[in-house]
Design a protein around this motif. Structure first.
Motif, PDB file in Angstrom:
ATOM      1  N   LYS A   3       0.835  -1.204   0.000  1.00  0.00           N
ATOM      2  CA  LYS A   3       0.000   0.000   0.000  1.00  0.00           C
ATOM      3  C   LYS A   3       0.871   1.257   0.000  1.00  0.00           C
ATOM      4  CE  LYS A   3      -3.894  -2.170   2.285  1.00  0.00           C
ATOM      5  NZ  LYS A   3      -4.690  -2.298   3.494  1.00  0.00           N
ATOM      6  N   GLN A   4       1.935   1.245   0.802  1.00  0.00           N
ATOM      7  CA  GLN A   4       2.851   2.392   0.836  1.00  0.00           C
ATOM      8  C   GLN A   4       3.532   2.581  -0.521  1.00  0.00           C
ATOM      9  OE1 GLN A   4       5.055   0.827   4.151  1.00  0.00           O
ATOM     10  NE2 GLN A   4       4.395   2.515   5.470  1.00  0.00           N
ATOM     11  N   LEU A   5       3.890   1.480  -1.170  1.00  0.00           N
ATOM     12  CA  LEU A   5       4.525   1.580  -2.489  1.00  0.00           C
ATOM     13  C   LEU A   5       3.554   2.146  -3.525  1.00  0.00           C
ATOM     14  CD1 LEU A   5       6.593  -1.740  -2.586  1.00  0.00           C
ATOM     15  CD2 LEU A   5       7.479   0.596  -2.376  1.00  0.00           C
ATOM     16  N   VAL A   7       1.129   4.271  -2.902  1.00  0.00           N
ATOM     17  CA  VAL A   7       1.060   5.705  -2.597  1.00  0.00           C
ATOM     18  C   VAL A   7       2.319   6.402  -3.123  1.00  0.00           C
ATOM     19  CG1 VAL A   7       1.036   7.401  -0.721  1.00  0.00           C
ATOM     20  CG2 VAL A   7      -0.490   5.428  -0.637  1.00  0.00           C
ATOM     21  N   MET A   8       3.481   5.798  -2.872  1.00  0.00           N
ATOM     22  CA  MET A   8       4.743   6.366  -3.377  1.00  0.00           C
ATOM     23  C   MET A   8       4.721   6.465  -4.902  1.00  0.00           C
ATOM     24  SD  MET A   8       7.553   4.406  -0.953  1.00  0.00           S
ATOM     25  CE  MET A   8       8.904   4.739  -2.059  1.00  0.00           C
ATOM     26  N   HIS A   9       4.195   5.419  -5.548  1.00  0.00           N
ATOM     27  CA  HIS A   9       4.151   5.386  -7.013  1.00  0.00           C
ATOM     28  C   HIS A   9       3.301   6.523  -7.561  1.00  0.00           C
ATOM     29  CE1 HIS A   9       3.060   3.823 -11.038  1.00  0.00           C
ATOM     30  NE2 HIS A   9       4.312   3.407 -11.014  1.00  0.00           N
ATOM     31  N   GLU A  10       2.187   6.785  -6.909  1.00  0.00           N
ATOM     32  CA  GLU A  10       1.282   7.853  -7.355  1.00  0.00           C
ATOM     33  C   GLU A  10       1.911   9.242  -7.229  1.00  0.00           C
ATOM     34  OE1 GLU A  10      -1.574   7.456  -8.913  1.00  0.00           O
ATOM     35  OE2 GLU A  10      -1.379   5.275  -8.740  1.00  0.00           O
ATOM     36  N   GLN A  61      11.968  -5.993   2.368  1.00  0.00           N
ATOM     37  CA  GLN A  61      11.297  -6.227   3.643  1.00  0.00           C
ATOM     38  C   GLN A  61      10.404  -7.440   3.459  1.00  0.00           C
ATOM     39  OE1 GLN A  61       8.781  -2.687   4.334  1.00  0.00           O
ATOM     40  NE2 GLN A  61       7.181  -4.176   4.719  1.00  0.00           N
ATOM     41  N   TRP A  62       9.912  -7.975   4.571  1.00  0.00           N
ATOM     42  CA  TRP A  62       8.969  -9.074   4.464  1.00  0.00           C
ATOM     43  C   TRP A  62       7.702  -8.547   3.814  1.00  0.00           C
ATOM     44  CZ3 TRP A  62      11.053 -13.519   4.806  1.00  0.00           C
ATOM     45  CH2 TRP A  62      12.059 -13.790   5.713  1.00  0.00           C
ATOM     46  N   ASP A  63       7.090  -9.343   2.957  1.00  0.00           N
ATOM     47  CA  ASP A  63       5.849  -8.969   2.286  1.00  0.00           C
ATOM     48  C   ASP A  63       4.700  -9.094   3.282  1.00  0.00           C
ATOM     49  OD1 ASP A  63       3.492  -8.862   0.752  1.00  0.00           O
ATOM     50  OD2 ASP A  63       4.510  -9.698  -0.997  1.00  0.00           O
ATOM     51  N   GLU A  64       4.037  -7.978   3.586  1.00  0.00           N
ATOM     52  CA  GLU A  64       2.988  -7.991   4.606  1.00  0.00           C
ATOM     53  C   GLU A  64       1.714  -8.680   4.140  1.00  0.00           C
ATOM     54  OE1 GLU A  64       1.807  -4.410   2.252  1.00  0.00           O
ATOM     55  OE2 GLU A  64       3.691  -5.267   2.860  1.00  0.00           O
ATOM     56  N   GLY A  65       1.657  -9.084   2.884  1.00  0.00           N
ATOM     57  CA  GLY A  65       0.506  -9.838   2.392  1.00  0.00           C
ATOM     58  C   GLY A  65       0.538 -11.299   2.843  1.00  0.00           C
ATOM     59  N   LYS A 148       3.590 -11.821 -17.616  1.00  0.00           N
ATOM     60  CA  LYS A 148       2.942 -12.689 -16.637  1.00  0.00           C
ATOM     61  C   LYS A 148       3.870 -12.949 -15.454  1.00  0.00           C
ATOM     62  CE  LYS A 148      -0.277 -14.971 -19.685  1.00  0.00           C
ATOM     63  NZ  LYS A 148      -0.743 -16.215 -20.246  1.00  0.00           N
ATOM     64  N   LEU A 149       5.169 -13.117 -15.730  1.00  0.00           N
ATOM     65  CA  LEU A 149       6.112 -13.426 -14.670  1.00  0.00           C
ATOM     66  C   LEU A 149       6.450 -12.210 -13.815  1.00  0.00           C
ATOM     67  CD1 LEU A 149       8.661 -15.695 -16.557  1.00  0.00           C
ATOM     68  CD2 LEU A 149       7.051 -16.402 -14.808  1.00  0.00           C
ATOM     69  N   PHE A 150       6.595 -11.051 -14.454  1.00  0.00           N
ATOM     70  CA  PHE A 150       7.120  -9.876 -13.765  1.00  0.00           C
ATOM     71  C   PHE A 150       6.212  -8.676 -13.925  1.00  0.00           C
ATOM     72  CE2 PHE A 150      10.750 -12.372 -15.332  1.00  0.00           C
ATOM     73  CZ  PHE A 150      11.268 -12.755 -14.115  1.00  0.00           C
ATOM     74  N   LYS A 151       4.894  -8.855 -13.779  1.00  0.00           N
ATOM     75  CA  LYS A 151       4.015  -7.732 -14.035  1.00  0.00           C
ATOM     76  C   LYS A 151       4.199  -6.633 -13.014  1.00  0.00           C
ATOM     77  CE  LYS A 151      -0.111  -9.659 -11.910  1.00  0.00           C
ATOM     78  NZ  LYS A 151      -1.467 -10.063 -12.168  1.00  0.00           N
ATOM     79  N   ARG A 152       4.015  -5.429 -13.479  1.00  0.00           N
ATOM     80  CA  ARG A 152       4.185  -4.227 -12.667  1.00  0.00           C
ATOM     81  C   ARG A 152       2.833  -3.540 -12.587  1.00  0.00           C
ATOM     82  NH1 ARG A 152       5.726   0.907 -15.545  1.00  0.00           N
ATOM     83  NH2 ARG A 152       5.567   2.416 -13.920  1.00  0.00           N
ATOM     84  N   GLY A 153       2.410  -3.185 -11.416  1.00  0.00           N
ATOM     85  CA  GLY A 153       1.129  -2.507 -11.285  1.00  0.00           C
ATOM     86  C   GLY A 153       1.201  -1.348 -10.332  1.00  0.00           C
ATOM     87  N   ARG A 154       0.194  -0.529 -10.412  1.00  0.00           N
ATOM     88  CA  ARG A 154       0.104   0.623  -9.496  1.00  0.00           C
ATOM     89  C   ARG A 154      -0.465   0.194  -8.187  1.00  0.00           C
ATOM     90  NH1 ARG A 154       0.139   6.184 -11.408  1.00  0.00           N
ATOM     91  NH2 ARG A 154       1.250   6.080 -13.321  1.00  0.00           N
TER      92      ARG A 154
END
Length: 154
Positions: A3-5, A7-10, A61-65, A148-154
């Protein structure tokens, strides 16, 4: 951190980009996920040396998901590219894919996968045009696979 990423991306300045990816901490966790989360389609497990990602400048960091200790989250802020993919990354020859129970270098894996999945090309003209058509077909297939392997999203 996802979520922070976002926000940073936006709020990134023009010409900057944020690239991220996640990996399970152990092979057993990845295999369990393959059986439960990815059983509906063809999927592969990738691996590379974690210290190499740090040397390239990625944050961690550890993935919080996931439960703490299950999955790693890596990200980097860099100049945006024309291709939408990060210029920083692990070379294909340093990435391995678990294919049919064996670890195979990613740069060797793609040609093998293309051979298994590629329908024969039907081309009227021979020679250079056929080579160009095959290269374009492989490049198109490769782009789809990489997305598919390395998709990038907002």
């Amino acid at each position: 951190m996802h979520k922070q990423l976002r926000v940073m991306h936006e709020s990134l300045p023009e010409g900057s980009a944020l690239y991220r990816f996640c990996f399970y901490d152990t092979l057993n966790k990845a295999k369990l996920s393959m059986q439960s989360d990815f059983e509906s389609w063809e999927s592969y497990i990738l691996r590379f040396k974690k210290e190499q990602i740090h040397e390239l400048g990625f944050n961690w960091q550890w993935d919080e998901g996931f439960k703490q200790g299950e999955a790693h989250l890596f990200w980097i802020n860099e100049d945006e590219t024309k291709t939408r993919w990060s210029d920083t990354g692990v070379p294909f020859e340093d990435v391995e894919v678990l294919d049919q129970g064996e670890w195979v270098s990613l740069d060797l894996f793609f040609p093998q996968l293309l051979q298994r999945l590629n329908p024969p090309l039907i081309i009227e003209n021979e020679g250079a045009e056929q080579e160009n058509a095959e290269e374009k077909y492989e490049l198109g297939f490769f782009r789809i696979l990489v997305r598919k392997l390395f998709k990038r999203g907002r």
